[in-house]
Design an enzyme around this catalytic site. Structure first.
Site, short mmCIF file in Angstrom:
data_model
loop_
_atom_site.label_atom_id
_atom_site.label_comp_id
_atom_site.label_asym_id
_atom_site.label_seq_id
_atom_site.Cartn_x
_atom_site.Cartn_y
_atom_site.Cartn_z
N LYS A 65 -12.72 -0.40 7.61
CA LYS A 65 -13.44 -1.33 6.73
C LYS A 65 -14.38 -2.23 7.52
CE LYS A 65 -9.64 -0.08 4.51
NZ LYS A 65 -9.42 0.77 3.40
N TRP A 118 0.86 -1.18 0.00
CA TRP A 118 0.00 0.00 0.00
C TRP A 118 0.90 1.24 0.00
CZ3 TRP A 118 -1.92 2.68 4.86
CH2 TRP A 118 -2.92 3.61 4.57
N ASP A 134 0.48 -4.69 10.01
CA ASP A 134 -0.61 -3.74 9.73
C ASP A 134 -1.84 -4.54 9.31
OD1 ASP A 134 -1.98 -1.37 9.30
OD2 ASP A 134 -1.38 -1.28 7.19
#
Ligand code: LMR
Length: 398
Positions: free
Chosen positions: A246, A130, A211
């Site tokens: 999310k 990311w 993460d």
């Protein structure tokens, strides 16, 4: 005065969102940013969140500053979810956890901490990863490198190369790992592969920084935390950033957490103090609303159970979209393999489309994917999936 200030080219993911919003095409489909949309293409408010909001809806309550570390119930919620309720490491008091402004906020506080207290450490991310995993650490003057992870040609993990690379790293170098639903590839390590990775990390005395932004979207809440819990079992020191964007569909509330697993209670207190100090220097304390929602949902047994089943509902819908997309593509292009679509987990599929093909999807069809070929499968639904599949077939044939 400001002529030496460089122009900002914009963020590769957030910029795409703006471009999508401005596109007048009535058939446009947003498969760029990692956001879950439901079967109707709508961003859901989870039922458990609605109930929490009703409990909060008190227009006259006072709004004091929260503690620098956030609400205690938000912090314990992060700990229970990541490490397991009543985990030994928690009852031992060896985890320093603060509530953060989403996963990005957790990474920022973690990067500041590493910059200050581990100035010799280099930090390595998977190739690819990311984009903010790189930007946030570079922004804190931490030296960033990459480790081999994904082989585009075979759509698989370069596991031996990854292990070989870790074996060359120096003591206290940091490795950023995705415990589940790798962003952007969707390709995760198996449990046996995690065991091997963590063994090498232990041998080389590296520091894992995990993460986890998609817990519950891979297999289930516990399996998705396998790497975290295994690292704790192996007595590793460990950083974990987590996000509720999310899995609570609370993107704009910016709720997440940063946890640091320490060898002793005394060190935990030192680390916790420094994390608080970093927060104080950047933004003093987190906002209260999202933290209160997390606290209520995660600490009420019935709401927690409801939340888990709502997350599994989102997970299952994404899996169904993967199956459907694969079968439509295979029926139209039988000479190609689309197996990778169902081997990947979470919201993302790394499609391997070229930059030109991605561009064509955007200009000709109004279908938006990240230029590295990442598609957010959570943006597909029964109404747009054939349109997207046909467009993909067209650009693959052209
Ligand atoms: C993504 O990867 O699309 C999300 O995590 C949103 C973001 O902030 O980039």
């Amino acid at each position: 005065m400001f002529r030496s200030v460089e122009y900002y080219a914009g963020d590769p993911i957030l910029g795409l969102m703006d471009k999508f919003s401005a596109d007048p095409n009535p058939n446009k489909v947003n498969l760029g940013i990692g956001i879950y949309y439901d079967e109707e293409g709508v961003l859901p408010v989870l039922d458990c969140v609605k109930t929490a909001e009703e409990r909060i809806a008190d227009p006259i309550s006072a709004r004091p500053y929260l503690p620098m570390a956030g609400l205690p119930g938000h912090r314990s919620a992060c700990q229970n979810l990541l490490f397991g309720k009543n985990a030994q490491v928690l009852t031992d008091g060896r985890v320093a956890t603060i509530a953060t402004l989403g996963g990005s906020g957790a990474l920022k506080v973690g990067a500041e901490f590493i910059h200050q207290w581990f100035p010799q450490s280099k930090y390595y991310v998977s190739d690819p990863t990311w984009s903010n995993h790189i930007a946030i650490f570079e922004g804190c003057d931490v030296e960033v490198g990459t480790y081999p992870y994904y082989d585009k040609a075979s759509s698989s993990i370069k596991f031996d190369e990854m292990i070989g690379f870790f074996e060359t790293l120096n003591k206290q170098d940091i490795v950023l790992l995705h415990p589940c639903c790798h962003n952007p590839t969707g390709m995760d390590l198996t449990k046996a592969q995690w065991d091997k990775v963590l063994e090498v990390i232990k041998q080389r005395e590296l520091i894992p920084f995990m993460d986890i932004a998609y817990q519950g979207f891979g297999e289930d809440m516990d399996s998705d935390a396998y790497a975290i819990r295994k690292a704790v079992d192996m007595d590793l020191i460990l950083f974990v950033s987590n996000s509720y964007s999310k899995n609570l569909s609370l993107y704009g509330e910016r709720v997440g957490g940063l946890s640091v697993v320490c060898p002793t209670v005394e060190e935990t207190e030192r680390v916790f103090g420094q994390l608080n100090f970093i927060v104080r220097r950047i933004y003093t304390s987190p906002p209260s609303h999202g933290g209160r929602v997390v606290d209520i949902v995660m600490n009420d047994d019935a709401l927690y159970q409801q939340w888990v089943s709502e997350v599994y509902g989102m997970r299952d819908r994404i899996k169904a979209m993967r199956l459907k997309l694969k079968s439509v593509l295979e029926s139209k292009l039988p000479e190609r393999s689309f197996d990778y679509i169902t081997r990947q987990n979470g919201m993302f599929s790394f499609t391997g489309l070229t930059v030109e093909q991605i561009e064509q999807l955007q200009t000709e069809f109004g279908i938006y994917m990240v230029s590295n070929s990442r598609m957010c499968v959570a943006g597909l639904n029964v109404n747009n999936i054939d349109y997207v599949a046909n467009a993909m077939v067209k650009v693959l044939k052209d």
